[in-house]
Design a protein around this motif. Structure first.
Motif, mmCIF file in Angstrom:
data_model
loop_
_atom_site.group_PDB
_atom_site.id
_atom_site.type_symbol
_atom_site.label_atom_id
_atom_site.label_comp_id
_atom_site.label_asym_id
_atom_site.label_seq_id
_atom_site.Cartn_x
_atom_site.Cartn_y
_atom_site.Cartn_z
ATOM 1 N N GLY A 74 -27.574 13.121 11.468
ATOM 2 C CA GLY A 74 -27.163 11.765 11.449
ATOM 3 C C GLY A 74 -27.983 10.895 11.659
ATOM 4 O O GLY A 74 -27.898 9.706 11.062
ATOM 5 N N ALA A 78 -28.921 8.004 8.554
ATOM 6 C CA ALA A 78 -28.870 6.593 8.852
ATOM 7 C C ALA A 78 -30.354 6.038 8.648
ATOM 8 O O ALA A 78 -30.248 4.856 7.977
ATOM 9 N N SER A 87 -22.568 4.738 9.627
ATOM 10 C CA SER A 87 -22.807 5.844 10.475
ATOM 11 C C SER A 87 -21.771 6.122 11.524
ATOM 12 O O SER A 87 -21.124 7.105 11.632
ATOM 13 N N PHE A 135 -22.991 11.613 13.449
ATOM 14 C CA PHE A 135 -23.219 10.208 12.938
ATOM 15 C C PHE A 135 -22.795 9.091 13.982
ATOM 16 O O PHE A 135 -23.506 8.229 13.842
ATOM 17 N N ASN A 139 -26.938 6.748 16.518
ATOM 18 C CA ASN A 139 -27.113 5.489 15.766
ATOM 19 C C ASN A 139 -26.327 4.325 16.769
ATOM 20 O O ASN A 139 -27.038 3.128 16.655
#
Length: 508
Positions: A74, A78, A87, A135, A139
């Motif tokens: 993820g 990103a 994300s 995800f 992030n």
């Protein structure tokens, strides 16, 4: 006054958006985590799967490990394709679906439904949670780092406040999801976790304007601060694709020959490692950047040992709370899952003090370096396990189990909380400071990969102690084993701290 000009406890207003979004995501995660081992070992009649304790620990370890492996993927997506904001939406929506599948696997226990179908729904739900977390998790942490300059003295404090959001969610979820799942019906516990995930995603959407351009897809112009229709279509495609992929893997995996499934695992693991190494090599340049990346990788290794101890909370501590702890207050029984809220309560209580402590120490030039803080974290962890080992000895005498005061677990969690505050938010902050600019999310994924290894090792520590006991012909209590291991690692960290500090080249 506009949102742009407001502050959040002296920090950028965007921190409040990320704080609350992460709070609800952690409510979702810790709610189901508190239930997982208890649900797996519960009887078929109550909606569980009647698994053996060590088997349940292994599933717990694989799940909590993989939720920190997928952030590597993820994070890279990103950095290179999606941006952090898209994300997070993909992860949030996917995880909500995963929680609802867990609820459905418990809901169907009383109906004329094949157990294998229930297991398919359950393991698909776990898989979808794992994918969605990949995800979401790296992030949102990366976006916190982007709110500050690298040498902004508020940065460690900002991550500590963010960590409070994590732990407010972690405090509330066992009280709500644990109570519902353990004492009403398992499905209601998992359902409440799903509702929490939906709330977190909705909050992020409503408050996204406070983040400015932070987290937008790569190569998007700086003046664009909102996603457009094309972005939302791609988010939907990712969510549907992830859910379909996980279902396909779960259904297809069981019919594959053992040799084929093992080959696939090796190919994916080796290929992923090579790709990761290639990304680091391409994104890192110059002696200084390589030295700083080296610090991240070295401390990531030590991070494994910390979480291999700390994450006993969901396995051996959970069972100790259920079987060895006096939980009756009059005629009312405290749910075993509620003890998993103690750590989060301590985080909320002590995090502001630690945040203030680091700033005050920095002003008088006594702030410990990041490696020294890691050493402190391991020291507190070791002390907590000494207390836990004594409590376990008091509760077991031959074949007899004597229930001990819940204050023992309260003391253990206090020391472990101090260890966590000395290490975990500092580690997140360190990764955003030391990573090459093009690799921040990727390195955050690697950092969370060390959590993954630690979580899986945590699930195997009791089995390891049993194997050592058989090998050496002497009693090996798992809590003493972890206490000794943690003390040794703490000593190594303190010895290496000066060298690691030099390798950071001026980053505090």
């Amino acid at each position: 006054m506009s949102d742009k000009n407001k502050a959040f406890f002296g920090h950028p207003i965007g921190l409040s958006t990320l704080f609350a979004s992460e709070l609800w995501e952690r409510f979702s995660y810790y709610g189901m985590r508190a239930l997982l081992v208890l649900f797996l070992t519960a009887t078929f009649a109550s909606g569980g799967f009647e698994m053996a304790e060590l088997d349940a620990f292994t599933i717990y370890g694989i799940f909590t490990g993989l939720v920190y492996v997928t952030p590597i993927i993820g994070g890279m997506l990103a950095d290179k394709v999606l941006g952090q904001r898209k994300s997070i939406y993909i992860g949030g929506l996917t995880m909500a679906i995963g929680q609802l599948l867990l609820a459905s696997s418990a809901w169907l226990h009383g109906a004329d439904v094949d157990v294998e179908l229930r297991k398919t729904l359950f393991f698909s739900g776990l898989g979808i949670l794992i994918a969605g977390n990949g995800f979401f998790k790296p992030n949102i942490s990366t976006m916190v780092g982007e709110l500050y300059d690298n040498n902004d003295p508020r940065k460690d404090g900002g991550f500590t406040i963010f960590y409070m959001g994590i732990n407010i969610g972690a405090f509330l979820s066992p009280l709500v999801a644990g109570k519902l799942g353990e004492q009403v019906a398992w499905q209601y516990g998992f359902l409440s976790a799903g509702v929490g995930m939906i709330l977190g995603t909705v909050w992020f959407f409503v408050r996204s304007h406070t983040l400015g351009h932070i987290g937008m897809p790569p190569k998007v112009k700086a003046e664009r601060v909102r996603l457009i229709i094309k972005d939302w279509i791609s988010i939907l495609i990712y969510v549907v694709g992830l859910v379909g992929l996980i279902f396909g893997v779960i259904v297809g995996w069981g019919v594959l020959p053992s040799a084929v499934s093992k080959t696939i695992i090796y190919v994916v693991a080796i290929g992923g490692t090579l790709y990761l190494l290639s990304s680091i090599f391409k994104g890192t340049s110059g002696k200084t950047e390589w030295s700083r990346v080296g610090v991240i990788l070295i401390l990531a290794l030590f991070n494994v040992f910390f979480w291999s101890g700390f994450e006993q909370a969901g396995t051996t501590f959970n069972i100790f709370a259920r079987d060895n702890t006096q939980r009756m207050v009059g005629n009312w029984e405290i749910p075993a899952t509620w003890f998993q809220s103690i750590n989060a309560f301590y985080i909320v209580a002590f995090a502001p003090l630690f945040s203030i402590l680091w700033v005050k120490l920095d002003r008088v030039k006594l702030n410990p370096s990041t490696p020294q803080k890691f050493g402190l974290g391991m020291t507190f962890l070791a002390l907590g396990f000494v207390i836990m080992a004594i409590a376990f000895s008091k509760s077991t005498s031959g074949e007899e189990v004597r229930l001990v005061s819940p204050l023992w677990l309260g003391m253990v969690y206090m020391f472990h909380t101090w260890g966590e505050l000395s290490l975990s938010p500092i580690g997140l902050s360190m990764v955003t400071k030391l990573s090459p600019p093009k690799l921040v999310s990727t390195m955050m994924g690697i950092w969370m990969g060390s959590w993954a290894a630690g979580n899986f090792v945590a699930s195997q520590m009791k089995a390891i102690s049993i194997r050592l006991q058989d090998l050496l012909g002497m009693e090996i209590q798992v809590f003493w084993l972890i206490a000794i291991q943690s003390a040794i690692i703490a000593a190594i960290l303190f010895l290496m701290a000066p060298m690691l500090k030099r390798m950071m080249h001026g980053i505090k």
